[in-house]
Design a protein around this motif. Structure first.
Motif, PDB file in Angstrom:
ATOM      1  N   ASP A  60      -2.872   3.316  -6.880  1.00 50.82           N
ATOM      2  CA  ASP A  60      -3.043   3.747  -5.488  1.00 50.82           C
ATOM      3  C   ASP A  60      -4.369   4.469  -5.297  1.00 50.82           C
ATOM      4  OD1 ASP A  60      -1.904   4.332  -2.743  1.00 50.82           O
ATOM      5  OD2 ASP A  60      -2.262   6.375  -3.494  1.00 50.82           O
ATOM      6  N   ARG A  61      -4.708   5.283  -6.271  1.00 50.35           N
ATOM      7  CA  ARG A  61      -5.985   6.030  -6.166  1.00 50.35           C
ATOM      8  C   ARG A  61      -7.165   5.069  -6.100  1.00 50.35           C
ATOM      9  NH1 ARG A  61      -8.522  10.129 -10.752  1.00 50.35           N
ATOM     10  NH2 ARG A  61     -10.486  10.543  -9.645  1.00 50.35           N
ATOM     11  N   TYR A  62      -7.126   4.086  -7.011  1.00 49.92           N
ATOM     12  CA  TYR A  62      -8.237   3.129  -7.015  1.00 49.92           C
ATOM     13  C   TYR A  62      -8.220   2.241  -5.774  1.00 49.92           C
ATOM     14  CZ  TYR A  62      -9.585   4.486 -11.723  1.00 49.92           C
ATOM     15  OH  TYR A  62     -10.020   5.196 -12.803  1.00 49.92           O
ATOM     16  N   GLN A  63      -7.023   1.974  -5.273  1.00 53.53           N
ATOM     17  CA  GLN A  63      -6.933   1.233  -4.012  1.00 53.53           C
ATOM     18  C   GLN A  63      -7.594   2.015  -2.874  1.00 53.53           C
ATOM     19  OE1 GLN A  63      -2.712   0.205  -3.479  1.00 53.53           O
ATOM     20  NE2 GLN A  63      -3.365  -1.938  -3.372  1.00 53.53           N
ATOM     21  N   CYS A  64      -7.334   3.312  -2.857  1.00 47.95           N
ATOM     22  CA  CYS A  64      -7.958   4.154  -1.823  1.00 47.95           C
ATOM     23  C   CYS A  64      -9.467   4.135  -1.947  1.00 47.95           C
ATOM     24  CB  CYS A  64      -7.433   5.591  -1.942  1.00 47.95           C
ATOM     25  SG  CYS A  64      -5.703   5.779  -1.475  1.00 47.95           S
ATOM     26  N   GLN A  65      -9.926   4.214  -3.198  1.00 49.72           N
ATOM     27  CA  GLN A  65     -11.381   4.167  -3.409  1.00 49.72           C
ATOM     28  C   GLN A  65     -11.958   2.827  -2.969  1.00 49.72           C
ATOM     29  OE1 GLN A  65     -11.953   5.118  -7.552  1.00 49.72           O
ATOM     30  NE2 GLN A  65     -11.934   7.339  -7.175  1.00 49.72           N
ATOM     31  N   LYS A 105       0.831  -1.215   0.000  1.00 51.33           N
ATOM     32  CA  LYS A 105       0.000   0.000   0.000  1.00 51.33           C
ATOM     33  C   LYS A 105       0.862   1.260   0.000  1.00 51.33           C
ATOM     34  CE  LYS A 105      -3.928  -2.300   2.106  1.00 51.33           C
ATOM     35  NZ  LYS A 105      -3.357  -3.662   2.153  1.00 51.33           N
ATOM     36  N   LYS A 106       0.748   2.150   1.013  1.00 50.15           N
ATOM     37  CA  LYS A 106       1.389   3.463   0.986  1.00 50.15           C
ATOM     38  C   LYS A 106       2.917   3.379   0.962  1.00 50.15           C
ATOM     39  CE  LYS A 106      -2.093   6.270   0.809  1.00 50.15           C
ATOM     40  NZ  LYS A 106      -2.268   7.142  -0.391  1.00 50.15           N
ATOM     41  N   ARG A 165     -14.587   0.014   3.506  1.00 52.49           N
ATOM     42  CA  ARG A 165     -14.839   0.546   4.844  1.00 52.49           C
ATOM     43  C   ARG A 165     -16.315   0.908   5.016  1.00 52.49           C
ATOM     44  NH1 ARG A 165     -10.898   3.575   4.848  1.00 52.49           N
ATOM     45  NH2 ARG A 165     -11.847   5.500   4.054  1.00 52.49           N
ATOM     46  N   ARG A 175     -10.644   0.801  -0.765  1.00 46.10           N
ATOM     47  CA  ARG A 175     -10.618   0.750   0.696  1.00 46.10           C
ATOM     48  C   ARG A 175     -11.762   1.560   1.309  1.00 46.10           C
ATOM     49  NH1 ARG A 175      -4.891   0.857  -0.041  1.00 46.10           N
ATOM     50  NH2 ARG A 175      -4.859   3.140   0.157  1.00 46.10           N
ATOM     51  N   THR A 176     -12.057   2.701   0.686  1.00 50.38           N
ATOM     52  CA  THR A 176     -13.174   3.526   1.165  1.00 50.38           C
ATOM     53  C   THR A 176     -14.490   2.776   1.021  1.00 50.38           C
ATOM     54  OG1 THR A 176     -12.012   5.554   0.554  1.00 50.38           O
ATOM     55  CG2 THR A 176     -14.393   5.708   0.892  1.00 50.38           C
TER      56      THR A 176
END
Length: 550
Positions: A104-109, A56-57, A115, A111-112
């Motif tokens: 990473d952007r799509y990973q964040c989405q 991830k990050k 969540r 994960r959002t």
């Protein structure tokens, strides 16, 4: 583990970068066909994507840093060699950086979204748990409700059948709860139920389930009493919670409870059987005088079996002409002349023989047959009165008993009126008798119907006066013409009980003040007759006594 992956990835990426530089500056002829720089670049791309996906990050930062070094290396190579050999790699590394940022952007989405999905899942679980709690909890007492109890009972039965363990269920019903509702209203009754639930919860054991079935009825399932003695001790503990009076709106009430118990597997192997037998035992407790614990046994089951049999044969008994009336005379207290008869219903079943009214009348009321049966009694009594009057020199009165179910029937008065017309009967010569418990019932239809019957010309007698529910405040609202002194008081005249004698005097005085006649029920000897006649002569002129046939 992540540190090992990170270090290994950096090492491989760096090694491939060094190999790429070597292969570029010193081409290997035998590897030209394999396009080694392209292979190395592809492997570096895979490592970069793996770092982003896996770590991830920190993986993104590492991959971008390595990718940035590759871009600098390609740019430096292009500038120093002044060739375009490294330009494709430069474009690839630049594009890779954009791809890594997009991943990473799509990973964040993702994960959002995950969540949010998890939050919604937890929220739904909480709502489901809340709904389940509402579905299985009594809102008034916060105890489990009947559905929860039955579900746990079925699970207990399933496990008990496997390990052959014994347990018992009990049904508890408050004895004097109706008095609270009648005198103070339902809000006060709810407070009593809440306090009852609180007290019962205070004696809950680890393997005990206590639930409210509804109304003033509570259920128990107890698994941690291994002997009959332990069971009886716990039942005493349950009864003990009612020893202390309950205070509602400044008034103190001594609440008692009737309890019925059924033991698995002796009294049933299914939940329905256990609850049915516990219910039978509870009603036996009420019959025995309330505030009692009764364990289900063969005699109770036999009694219920007989009631079921009688109820079956009661259906159609009227069509089979199995009912008849007997008449109890009522004598004048002054001259002993017969001035009235009370119609008493009797049933001789073709299957079971003579059946006591104490058995079949409650069954008729419970089944609804009392409506048809009551009208038959009324019509038959009117006919018999006409026949008896032809052979009697004095005007006769006729007493007919009414049940609560009849007085709750909105069509009853009209039906009685029709019978009066059809039989040419005089309502003013007919006395309708109701017991105190019926007359003082909280449903307003009872008094409304009694008032309608009074307007039709009937006389109204209050039977068993002084026995149970007497309320001087409420009797003023009843259209009463006759007060019948309960026979228990009359029978105790011979004992010289001054309290009973005082009650009789008070009832006679009360009847005079209300402008009603008084009737002493159950006079069977001279001392009882003399006392009733003496007190009546000095207080109330129109006093009667009754005496049954031998």
């Amino acid at each position: 583990m992540s540190h090992i992956v990170l270090i290994t990835s950096i090492f491989l990426y760096s090694f491939l970068g060094i190999l790429l530089i070597i292969s570029t500056r010193h081409p290997l002829d035998h590897l030209e066909l394999f396009n080694l720089p392209g292979v190395i670049t592809a492997l570096q791309m895979l490592i970069s994507v793996y770092l982003v996906l896996q770590l991830k990050k920190i993986g993104l930062k590492t991959a971008l840093f390595l990718n940035f070094l590759s871009i600098l290396s390609a740019a430096f190579f292009t500038i120093t060699t002044r060739t375009i050999e490294a330009l494709p790699g430069l474009f690839i590394y630049t594009s890779l950086g954009s791809i890594l940022l997009l991943i990473d952007r799509y990973q964040c989405q993702v994960r959002t979204y995950l969540r949010e999905i998890e939050e919604h899942r937890k929220l739904l679980e909480k709502k489901e748990e809340h709904l389940l709690r509402l579905a299985y909890t009594d809102s008034l007492t916060s105890l489990p409700n009947r559905d929860y109890f039955q579900e746990k009972l079925e699970k207990k039965l399933a496990s008990s059948s496997e390990i052959l363990s014994s347990f018992w269920v009990a049904i508890l019903d408050l004895d004097t709860f109706k008095n609270v509702n009648d005198s103070l209203g339902h809000e006060a009754g709810d407070k009593i139920l809440k306090e009852t639930g609180r007290r019962l919860s205070s004696i809950r054991r680890e393997q005990t389930i206590i639930a409210r079935a509804g109304g003033d009825e509570f259920l128990f399932m107890v698994s941690d009493t291994n002997t009959e003695q332990e069971m009886k001790e716990y039942l005493k503990e349950i009864q003990g919670v009612f020893q202390k009076p309950m205070t509602v709106e400044g008034r103190s009430f001594q609440i008692a409870a009737s309890i019925g118990v059924a033991v698995y597997p002796v009294d049933g192997i299914t939940g329905l059987e256990l609850l049915k037998n516990a219910d039978m035992a509870m009603y036996e407790s009420k019959y025995l005088g309330k505030n009692t614990v009764t364990l289900c046994d063969a005699s109770i089951k036999e009694k219920v079996k007989r009631s079921t049999t009688l109820l079956f044969h009661l259906q159609g008994a009227l069509e089979r002409e199995e009912f008849h009336l007997v008449y109890q005379p009522q004598l004048s207290g002054r001259n002993h002349h017969i001035i009235a008869f009370e119609a008493l219903l009797r049933w001789t079943s073709s299957e079971t023989g003579p059946v006591s009214p104490g058995e079949f009348i409650p069954l008729a009321e419970k089944s609804g047959l009392i409506h048809e049966l009551g009208l038959w009694v009324f019509r038959k009594a009117c006919k018999d009165l006409r026949t008896m009057q032809k052979h009697h020199p004095y005007p006769l009165f006729l007493s007919i008993n009414l049940s609560l179910q009849q007085l709750l029937d909105p069509t009853f008065c009209e039906k009685v009126k029709s019978i009066l017309f059809e039989e040419s009967a005089d309502a003013s010569r007919i006395v309708l008798e109701v017991t105190e418990s019926v007359a003082f019932h909280q449903d307003s239809r009872v008094i409304d119907n009694l008032m309608l019957l009074k307007r039709l010309g009937f006389l109204v007698a209050l039977d068993d006066f002084g026995k149970d529910y007497s309320s001087l405040g409420r009797i003023t609202y009843l259209p009463v013409d006759i007060l019948k002194i309960d026979m228990d008081f009359i029978r105790r005249i011979d004992e010289g009980n001054q309290k009973d004698l005082a009650i009789i005097r008070s009832i006679i005085q009360l009847s005079r003040n209300l402008g009603a006649k008084v009737l002493a029920e159950g006079v069977e000897n001279e001392s009882q007759r003399s006392f009733s006649r003496l007190k009546a002569a000095t207080i109330c002129r129109d006093t009667f006594s009754t005496k049954g046939f031998p």
